[in-house]
Design a protein around this motif. Structure first.
Motif, mmCIF file in Angstrom:
data_model
loop_
_atom_site.group_PDB
_atom_site.id
_atom_site.type_symbol
_atom_site.label_atom_id
_atom_site.label_comp_id
_atom_site.label_asym_id
_atom_site.label_seq_id
_atom_site.Cartn_x
_atom_site.Cartn_y
_atom_site.Cartn_z
ATOM 1 N N THR A 1 4.283 -6.258 -11.721
ATOM 2 C CA THR A 1 4.546 -6.027 -10.303
ATOM 3 C C THR A 1 3.579 -5.002 -9.732
ATOM 4 N N LYS A 2 3.350 -3.929 -10.468
ATOM 5 C CA LYS A 2 2.418 -2.888 -10.021
ATOM 6 C C LYS A 2 1.000 -3.442 -9.893
ATOM 7 N N ILE A 3 0.580 -4.224 -10.871
ATOM 8 C CA ILE A 3 -0.787 -4.752 -10.843
ATOM 9 C C ILE A 3 -0.945 -5.791 -9.735
ATOM 10 N N ALA A 4 0.092 -6.596 -9.503
ATOM 11 C CA ALA A 4 0.039 -7.585 -8.420
ATOM 12 C C ALA A 4 -0.070 -6.891 -7.061
ATOM 13 N N ALA A 5 0.661 -5.785 -6.890
ATOM 14 C CA ALA A 5 0.565 -5.024 -5.641
ATOM 15 C C ALA A 5 -0.829 -4.439 -5.474
ATOM 16 N N LEU A 6 -1.402 -3.969 -6.574
ATOM 17 C CA LEU A 6 -2.774 -3.449 -6.527
ATOM 18 C C LEU A 6 -3.752 -4.562 -6.160
ATOM 19 N N ALA A 7 -3.529 -5.757 -6.685
ATOM 20 C CA ALA A 7 -4.402 -6.889 -6.372
ATOM 21 C C ALA A 7 -4.398 -7.183 -4.873
ATOM 22 N N ASP A 8 -3.210 -7.149 -4.263
ATOM 23 C CA ASP A 8 -3.104 -7.389 -2.821
ATOM 24 C C ASP A 8 -3.847 -6.308 -2.036
ATOM 25 N N LEU A 9 -3.635 -5.043 -2.416
ATOM 26 C CA LEU A 9 -4.290 -3.933 -1.727
ATOM 27 C C LEU A 9 -5.807 -4.023 -1.877
ATOM 28 N N ALA A 10 -6.253 -4.296 -3.103
ATOM 29 C CA ALA A 10 -7.690 -4.361 -3.349
ATOM 30 C C ALA A 10 -8.331 -5.543 -2.627
ATOM 31 N N THR A 11 -7.614 -6.662 -2.558
ATOM 32 C CA THR A 11 -8.141 -7.837 -1.849
ATOM 33 C C THR A 11 -8.329 -7.529 -0.371
ATOM 34 N N THR A 12 -7.341 -6.867 0.221
ATOM 35 C CA THR A 12 -7.455 -6.479 1.629
ATOM 36 C C THR A 12 -8.611 -5.518 1.845
ATOM 37 N N THR A 13 -8.748 -4.549 0.947
ATOM 38 C CA THR A 13 -9.807 -3.548 1.074
ATOM 39 C C THR A 13 -11.187 -4.159 0.896
ATOM 40 N N SER A 14 -11.288 -5.209 0.099
ATOM 41 C CA SER A 14 -12.594 -5.801 -0.178
ATOM 42 C C SER A 14 -13.162 -6.581 1.005
ATOM 43 N N LYS A 15 -12.315 -6.893 1.985
ATOM 44 C CA LYS A 15 -12.777 -7.651 3.147
ATOM 45 C C LYS A 15 -13.315 -6.693 4.210
ATOM 46 N N PRO A 16 -14.240 -7.165 5.054
ATOM 47 C CA PRO A 16 -14.823 -6.286 6.077
ATOM 48 C C PRO A 16 -13.772 -5.589 6.939
ATOM 49 N N ALA A 17 -12.734 -6.320 7.310
ATOM 50 C CA ALA A 17 -11.706 -5.730 8.163
ATOM 51 C C ALA A 17 -10.955 -4.615 7.452
ATOM 52 N N GLY A 18 -10.973 -4.625 6.118
ATOM 53 C CA GLY A 18 -10.241 -3.623 5.374
ATOM 54 C C GLY A 18 -10.832 -2.233 5.475
#
Length: 461
Positions: A51-68
């Motif tokens: 669960t912790k790693i999946a939440a990190l994946a979501d956060l990191a995916t958002t951050t990796s995009k220009p809008a992030g």
């Protein structure tokens, strides 16, 4: 239910004896139960990690995009104008005045004791010319108001006390009609009569009756850009929020004023820094949790001996592989530069540190390069986290599924042992019960033989 077979003849405590034998017989089942308990603890720990790693994946995916990382703040020079920057905002300033606020139309009828028509028929004409007929159940103003509210014409009706009729002394009321939305598009006209009568011009406009009034007209909010110049331009909104004055900026006005307001949009270094810090915090939370579940603990048993217990993750290759993937994602150089150049560093104990000042300096020196570096780290972390936690084929997800399948098999074996042990107890109870019967028979035979021998001795004498 067990049989009561405590030795009436033998004097043996057969219940305790059978229980002792059953404890020995149940050792294989006990081992299975211990294995289920350990596996359940492991599964719970792995699910929490996933669960912790999946939440990190979501956060990191958002951050990796220009809008992030393309984050800005918007401020205004007036307390009556609230500005909010969203995705797509760009640096800049804009001057404008707030001319009008959006408002809903409010109309009140003349004082009435009851509706003058029977049955009451009203027609509402919307701003776009749409007509809607409303018919009430009776001439009661309460019924008229209820019919309007139920009709869904974009108008709400309320019966308001208006004192006593000076001629009759009866209680009078006004019908207050309010558009349910603000803006000019919410304006309406109310008539006594049918749509056909409105078209024919024979219906009565409620506002034309003595004592009726329009309390407030429907209107859009309006601002004027570059007021007082040759480029002056008005912009309207049906609400007090303007979402399109500048790309990615929303404005909400709360007071009209001829004084100019200056809107300023600028890159938010603090918000970008917070995003980087959140990414590092997410990683540290995972590493700390793994370390806790890897820890070996010692305790003392009832005999005073030392018991060493491993953690659920101790020696687990799946967790070790996940740790290595995430650590590599955050520590691998970016275009030949260490992430520490941007304030992201890994310590000797496996934790990640974030130096806000260092990141701020890099952002000030070259904003695009610093944001790109953060996006690169985030993209790597997202890839690693998704490999580990993907809900279909993530390595930890698969490990959890495999362990759950094992537990299911063990529970089936435990259930089989329940039946086997029940049969074994039944057999032991029958065996010891038969033993008591045999002993009773032998005792009876012994008593008979003793009597016979005693009789022979007497005869001989």
């Amino acid at each position: 239910m067990g049989m009561a077979v405590d030795g009436l003849i033998s004097g043996l405590d057969t219940t305790s004896l059978i229980n002792s034998l059953m404890q020995a017989e149940a050792i294989p089942q006990t081992l299975l139960k211990n294995k289920v308990s350990d596996s359940t603890t492991y599964i719970s720990a792995m699910q929490a990690l996933n669960t912790k790693i999946a939440a990190l994946a979501d956060l990191a995916t958002t951050t990796s995009k220009p809008a992030g990382v393309d984050l800005h703040t918007a401020t205004s020079s007036s307390t009556s104008v609230v500005a909010t920057a969203t995705t797509g905002a760009t640096d800049g300033t804009l001057d404008f005045t707030v001319d009008k606020l959006a408002q809903a139309q409010v109309t009140v009828s003349a004082p009435l004791t009851q509706w003058p028509d029977q049955p009451p028929v009203l027609t509402f004409v919307a701003a776009d010319g749409t007509t809607t007929q409303v018919t009430a159940a009776s001439s009661s103003l309460a019924d008229v108001a209820a019919a309007i509210n139920k009709a869904g014409v974009g108008v709400s009706a309320t019966r308001v006390s208006a004192g006593l009729d000076p001629s009759t002394g009866q209680q009078q009321y006004r019908l207050q009609l309010s558009s349910t939305t603000t803006g000019a598009a919410g304006s309406f006209t109310a008539y006594r009569g049918t749509p056909a009568q409105v078209t024919a011009g024979t219906a009565t406009d409620l506002l034309s009756e003595p004592g009726a009034a329009q309390v407030r007209a429907a209107q859009d909010a309006q601002v004027t850009l570059w007021a007082g110049t040759g480029a002056a331009q008005t912009v309207t909104s049906s609400t007090n929020t303007f979402a399109d004055l500048l790309p990615g900026v929303s404005l909400t006005v709360s007071a009209a004023s001829s004084a100019p307001v200056t809107l300023t949009v600028a890159r938010s270094d603090s918000a970008i820094s917070d995003v980087a810090n959140s990414l590092v915090s997410g990683l540290n939370d995972i590493f700390t949790y793994i370390n806790q579940k890897n820890a070996v603990t010692t305790s003392t048993d009832t005999a005073g001996g030392t018991v060493v217990s491993s953690g659920p993750f101790t020696g687990d290759s799946t967790v070790r592989d996940a740790t290595q993937k995430l650590a590599s994602a955050v520590s691998t150089p970016i275009n030949g530069l260490s992430p520490s150049t941007y304030g992201i560093s890994m310590t000797s104990d496996g934790q990640i540190t974030f130096d806000k000042d260092k990141f701020a300096a890099a952002l000030a020196a070259d904003p695009e390069k610093a944001k790109a570096a953060l996006q690169t780290v985030a993209s790597r972390v997202a890839d690693a986290a998704n490999v580990v936690s993907d809900k279909y084929d993530g390595t930890i997800t698969s490990k959890i599924a495999g362990e759950q399948s094992t537990v299911k098999g063990l529970n089936n074996q435990i259930t089989d042992w329940d039946t086997r042990l029940a049969d074994r107890r039944s057999t032991l109870e029958k065996t010891y019960a038969n033993l008591e019967v045999q002993l009773q028979q032998l005792q009876s035979q012994s008593s008979w033989l003793t009597g016979q021998l005693a009789g022979l001795s007497t005869s001989s004498s």
